[in-house]
Write a protein that holds these residues in place. Sequence first.
Motif, PDB file in Angstrom:
ATOM      1  N   GLY A  22      54.544  42.479  51.172  1.00 17.00           N
ATOM      2  CA  GLY A  22      53.389  42.857  50.468  1.00 17.00           C
ATOM      3  C   GLY A  22      53.257  42.699  48.876  1.00 17.00           C
ATOM      4  O   GLY A  22      52.170  42.211  48.588  1.00 17.00           O
ATOM      5  N   ALA A  23      54.375  42.386  48.477  1.00 21.06           N
ATOM      6  CA  ALA A  23      54.207  42.122  47.123  1.00 21.06           C
ATOM      7  C   ALA A  23      53.887  40.343  47.048  1.00 21.06           C
ATOM      8  O   ALA A  23      53.152  39.956  45.957  1.00 21.06           O
ATOM      9  N   GLY A  24      54.577  39.728  47.900  1.00 22.50           N
ATOM     10  CA  GLY A  24      54.216  38.360  48.240  1.00 22.50           C
ATOM     11  C   GLY A  24      52.762  38.108  48.109  1.00 22.50           C
ATOM     12  O   GLY A  24      52.095  37.242  47.617  1.00 22.50           O
ATOM     13  N   LEU A  25      51.893  38.972  49.192  1.00 21.61           N
ATOM     14  CA  LEU A  25      50.581  38.866  49.519  1.00 21.61           C
ATOM     15  C   LEU A  25      49.847  39.204  48.240  1.00 21.61           C
ATOM     16  O   LEU A  25      48.752  38.682  47.821  1.00 21.61           O
ATOM     17  N   GLY A  26      50.644  40.161  47.504  1.00 22.26           N
ATOM     18  CA  GLY A  26      49.829  40.553  46.035  1.00 22.26           C
ATOM     19  C   GLY A  26      49.670  39.207  45.001  1.00 22.26           C
ATOM     20  O   GLY A  26      48.758  39.333  44.110  1.00 22.26           O
ATOM     21  N   THR A  27      50.758  38.422  45.133  1.00 22.71           N
ATOM     22  CA  THR A  27      50.720  37.305  44.135  1.00 22.71           C
ATOM     23  C   THR A  27      49.498  36.384  44.368  1.00 22.71           C
ATOM     24  O   THR A  27      49.178  35.644  43.713  1.00 22.71           O
ATOM     25  N   LEU A  28      48.861  36.684  45.509  1.00 22.73           N
ATOM     26  CA  LEU A  28      47.754  35.753  45.736  1.00 22.73           C
ATOM     27  C   LEU A  28      46.459  36.332  45.279  1.00 22.73           C
ATOM     28  O   LEU A  28      45.459  35.634  45.521  1.00 22.73           O
ATOM     29  N   ALA A  29      46.634  37.465  44.533  1.00 22.84           N
ATOM     30  CA  ALA A  29      45.219  37.970  44.169  1.00 22.84           C
ATOM     31  C   ALA A  29      44.740  37.152  43.033  1.00 22.84           C
ATOM     32  O   ALA A  29      45.659  36.558  42.174  1.00 22.84           O
ATOM     33  N   PRO A  30      43.500  37.141  42.660  1.00 25.51           N
ATOM     34  CA  PRO A  30      43.056  36.288  41.482  1.00 25.51           C
ATOM     35  C   PRO A  30      43.712  36.747  40.139  1.00 25.51           C
ATOM     36  O   PRO A  30      44.093  38.166  40.078  1.00 25.51           O
ATOM     37  N   GLY A  31      43.952  36.105  39.293  1.00 22.72           N
ATOM     38  CA  GLY A  31      44.427  36.119  38.013  1.00 22.72           C
ATOM     39  C   GLY A  31      46.056  36.219  38.070  1.00 22.72           C
ATOM     40  O   GLY A  31      46.452  36.499  37.120  1.00 22.72           O
ATOM     41  N   ARG A  32      46.577  36.295  39.284  1.00 21.23           N
ATOM     42  CA  ARG A  32      48.044  36.249  39.252  1.00 21.23           C
ATOM     43  C   ARG A  32      48.619  34.780  39.062  1.00 21.23           C
ATOM     44  O   ARG A  32      47.894  33.808  39.377  1.00 21.23           O
ATOM     45  N   LEU A  33      49.649  34.733  38.518  1.00 22.39           N
ATOM     46  CA  LEU A  33      50.354  33.338  38.295  1.00 22.39           C
ATOM     47  C   LEU A  33      50.403  32.522  39.743  1.00 22.39           C
ATOM     48  O   LEU A  33      49.951  31.362  39.687  1.00 22.39           O
ATOM     49  N   ILE A  34      50.849  32.944  40.626  1.00 24.25           N
ATOM     50  CA  ILE A  34      51.086  32.308  42.076  1.00 24.25           C
ATOM     51  C   ILE A  34      49.786  31.835  42.510  1.00 24.25           C
ATOM     52  O   ILE A  34      49.417  30.925  42.918  1.00 24.25           O
ATOM     53  N   SER A  35      48.827  32.655  42.338  1.00 26.93           N
ATOM     54  CA  SER A  35      47.149  32.488  42.724  1.00 26.93           C
ATOM     55  C   SER A  35      46.832  31.232  41.875  1.00 26.93           C
ATOM     56  O   SER A  35      46.325  30.282  42.607  1.00 26.93           O
ATOM     57  N   GLY A  36      47.227  31.246  40.637  1.00 30.08           N
ATOM     58  CA  GLY A  36      46.774  30.255  39.676  1.00 30.08           C
ATOM     59  C   GLY A  36      47.160  28.772  40.216  1.00 30.08           C
ATOM     60  O   GLY A  36      46.630  27.896  40.165  1.00 30.08           O
ATOM     61  N   TRP A  37      48.689  28.852  40.497  1.00 31.94           N
ATOM     62  CA  TRP A  37      49.314  27.676  40.867  1.00 31.94           C
ATOM     63  C   TRP A  37      48.553  27.047  42.263  1.00 31.94           C
ATOM     64  O   TRP A  37      48.402  26.019  42.423  1.00 31.94           O
ATOM     65  N   LEU A  38      48.508  28.257  43.212  1.00 38.03           N
ATOM     66  CA  LEU A  38      47.956  27.551  44.492  1.00 38.03           C
ATOM     67  C   LEU A  38      46.540  27.341  44.533  1.00 38.03           C
ATOM     68  O   LEU A  38      46.044  26.433  45.114  1.00 38.03           O
ATOM     69  N   PHE A  39      45.448  28.112  43.886  1.00 43.03           N
ATOM     70  CA  PHE A  39      44.151  28.133  44.051  1.00 43.03           C
ATOM     71  C   PHE A  39      43.455  27.431  42.739  1.00 43.03           C
ATOM     72  O   PHE A  39      42.250  27.332  42.702  1.00 43.03           O
ATOM     73  N   GLY A  40      44.124  27.380  41.577  1.00 42.09           N
ATOM     74  CA  GLY A  40      43.664  26.720  40.259  1.00 42.09           C
ATOM     75  C   GLY A  40      42.721  28.010  39.663  1.00 42.09           C
ATOM     76  O   GLY A  40      41.794  27.513  38.757  1.00 42.09           O
ATOM     77  N   ALA A  41      42.990  28.944  40.128  1.00 43.43           N
ATOM     78  CA  ALA A  41      42.094  30.324  39.357  1.00 43.43           C
ATOM     79  C   ALA A  41      42.901  30.747  38.416  1.00 43.43           C
ATOM     80  O   ALA A  41      43.993  30.878  38.265  1.00 43.43           O
TER      81      ALA A  41
END
Length: 123
Positions: free
Chosen positions: A104-123
């Motif tokens: 669940g926490a890992g999925l939360g890192t995919l939310a917009p504005g999160r560091l991992i989300s930015g790495w993966l999706f450039g957001a």
Amino acid sequence: MVAVWIHLVAALWALVFGAVQLLSAKGSRRHRWLGWSWVLAMVVTAVSSFWLSGGLALLGPFSVIHLLSVWTLVCLVISMLAVRRRRLDTHRNFLVGAYLGLVGAGLGTLAPGRLISGWLFGA
């Protein structure tokens, strides 16, 4: 940034090998060895989270996600005590719960504005 990498590597180890543990035979020497490495990775993941901060601060730099880190550490201790007392259902339930919290926490890192989300999706 070092804390981020420590956290990320430990979390990925726990994510991958937690799935292996859930799908493999229980009680073997391999299960115990891999289980201890998984518990160590989960401890590192939970403890390293306290050096990370993000939005939604609840108490100082700590957010709701840090409550999950505390709960994870509690689950790990309870499950280790349970297995030593041969309470295998309790052991399994708390470790599965800790693993699902990690997912669940890992999925939360995919939310917009999160560091991992930015790495993966450039957001």
